[in-house]
Motif scaffolding. Sequence first.
Motif, PDB file in Angstrom:
ATOM      1  N   VAL A  62       0.842  -1.203   0.000  1.00  0.00           N
ATOM      2  CA  VAL A  62       0.000   0.000   0.000  1.00  0.00           C
ATOM      3  C   VAL A  62       0.879   1.255   0.000  1.00  0.00           C
ATOM      4  O   VAL A  62       0.615   2.209  -0.729  1.00  0.00           O
ATOM      5  CB  VAL A  62      -0.975  -0.019   1.200  1.00  0.00           C
ATOM      6  N   LEU A  63       1.935   1.256   0.786  1.00  0.00           N
ATOM      7  CA  LEU A  63       2.817   2.416   0.876  1.00  0.00           C
ATOM      8  C   LEU A  63       3.378   2.812  -0.487  1.00  0.00           C
ATOM      9  O   LEU A  63       3.327   3.978  -0.879  1.00  0.00           O
ATOM     10  CB  LEU A  63       3.969   2.134   1.845  1.00  0.00           C
ATOM     11  N   ILE A  64       3.898   1.841  -1.218  1.00  0.00           N
ATOM     12  CA  ILE A  64       4.513   2.155  -2.510  1.00  0.00           C
ATOM     13  C   ILE A  64       3.509   2.113  -3.661  1.00  0.00           C
ATOM     14  O   ILE A  64       3.840   2.470  -4.783  1.00  0.00           O
ATOM     15  CB  ILE A  64       5.729   1.242  -2.811  1.00  0.00           C
ATOM     16  N   GLY A  65       2.295   1.662  -3.369  1.00  0.00           N
ATOM     17  CA  GLY A  65       1.274   1.620  -4.404  1.00  0.00           C
ATOM     18  C   GLY A  65       1.486   0.510  -5.402  1.00  0.00           C
ATOM     19  O   GLY A  65       1.343   0.701  -6.605  1.00  0.00           O
ATOM     20  N   PHE A  66       1.805  -0.685  -4.906  1.00  0.00           N
ATOM     21  CA  PHE A  66       2.025  -1.851  -5.765  1.00  0.00           C
ATOM     22  C   PHE A  66       0.891  -2.844  -5.550  1.00  0.00           C
ATOM     23  O   PHE A  66       0.681  -3.304  -4.431  1.00  0.00           O
ATOM     24  CB  PHE A  66       3.368  -2.522  -5.442  1.00  0.00           C
ATOM     25  N   LYS A  67       0.151  -3.141  -6.634  1.00  0.00           N
ATOM     26  CA  LYS A  67      -1.017  -4.034  -6.523  1.00  0.00           C
ATOM     27  C   LYS A  67      -1.914  -3.549  -5.385  1.00  0.00           C
ATOM     28  O   LYS A  67      -2.381  -4.308  -4.548  1.00  0.00           O
ATOM     29  CB  LYS A  67      -0.590  -5.480  -6.301  1.00  0.00           C
ATOM     30  N   THR A  68      -2.143  -2.249  -5.374  1.00  0.00           N
ATOM     31  CA  THR A  68      -2.796  -1.584  -4.249  1.00  0.00           C
ATOM     32  C   THR A  68      -4.193  -2.108  -3.990  1.00  0.00           C
ATOM     33  O   THR A  68      -4.566  -2.326  -2.834  1.00  0.00           O
ATOM     34  CB  THR A  68      -2.836  -0.067  -4.494  1.00  0.00           C
ATOM     35  N   ARG A  69      -4.971  -2.300  -5.028  1.00  0.00           N
ATOM     36  CA  ARG A  69      -6.347  -2.771  -4.813  1.00  0.00           C
ATOM     37  C   ARG A  69      -6.359  -4.149  -4.156  1.00  0.00           C
ATOM     38  O   ARG A  69      -7.160  -4.399  -3.252  1.00  0.00           O
ATOM     39  CB  ARG A  69      -7.117  -2.771  -6.126  1.00  0.00           C
ATOM     40  N   ILE A  70      -5.482  -5.022  -4.586  1.00  0.00           N
ATOM     41  CA  ILE A  70      -5.412  -6.371  -3.989  1.00  0.00           C
ATOM     42  C   ILE A  70      -4.958  -6.272  -2.537  1.00  0.00           C
ATOM     43  O   ILE A  70      -5.565  -6.869  -1.641  1.00  0.00           O
ATOM     44  CB  ILE A  70      -4.469  -7.279  -4.807  1.00  0.00           C
ATOM     45  N   ALA A  71      -3.882  -5.522  -2.302  1.00  0.00           N
ATOM     46  CA  ALA A  71      -3.375  -5.373  -0.931  1.00  0.00           C
ATOM     47  C   ALA A  71      -4.428  -4.734  -0.030  1.00  0.00           C
ATOM     48  O   ALA A  71      -4.613  -5.154   1.123  1.00  0.00           O
ATOM     49  CB  ALA A  71      -2.097  -4.534  -0.926  1.00  0.00           C
ATOM     50  N   ALA A  72      -5.149  -3.753  -0.541  1.00  0.00           N
ATOM     51  CA  ALA A  72      -6.149  -3.059   0.267  1.00  0.00           C
ATOM     52  C   ALA A  72      -7.325  -3.968   0.612  1.00  0.00           C
ATOM     53  O   ALA A  72      -7.827  -3.929   1.741  1.00  0.00           O
ATOM     54  CB  ALA A  72      -6.634  -1.803  -0.455  1.00  0.00           C
ATOM     55  N   ILE A  73      -7.760  -4.807  -0.307  1.00  0.00           N
ATOM     56  CA  ILE A  73      -8.882  -5.709   0.004  1.00  0.00           C
ATOM     57  C   ILE A  73      -8.441  -6.760   1.017  1.00  0.00           C
ATOM     58  O   ILE A  73      -9.188  -7.103   1.933  1.00  0.00           O
ATOM     59  CB  ILE A  73      -9.508  -6.329  -1.262  1.00  0.00           C
TER      60      ILE A  73
END
Length: 127
Positions: A62-73
């Motif tokens: 989430v911090l670096i914005g990598f695969k953010t949607r997956i990490a956030a869910i």
Amino acid sequence: MSNSALLLLGRILIAVIFIFAGFGKLTNIGGTAGYFGSLGLPVPVLTAWAVALVELLGGLAVLIGFKTRIAAIVLAAFTVASALIAHLDFGDQMQLTQFLKNLAIAGGFLVLVAQGAGALSLDGWRS
């Protein structure tokens, strides 16, 4: 402030708690496993490792914005689950506060799922 900058700031603020929590658990797996065992969680050492890695790696993503949607869910589901496992004693004001904090954090993650990481992220730079 632009939407991209606000998304970056939001990602930083929400990720920090998970990065620190995951790192803290990794550096004290025995203590974490003991606590998880006291909650009645199965295979406490394995659970401690899994939780620590989800928190640390999810927070970094989430911090670096990598695969953010997956990490956030994943982190939203994790945060709701941890609220339901560890913060259900509503007679204790701190437990209620922790429960509600977890729900608020999950809400923040759901906003990231809907909006994505923004232009100031690895996801943004890759698209």
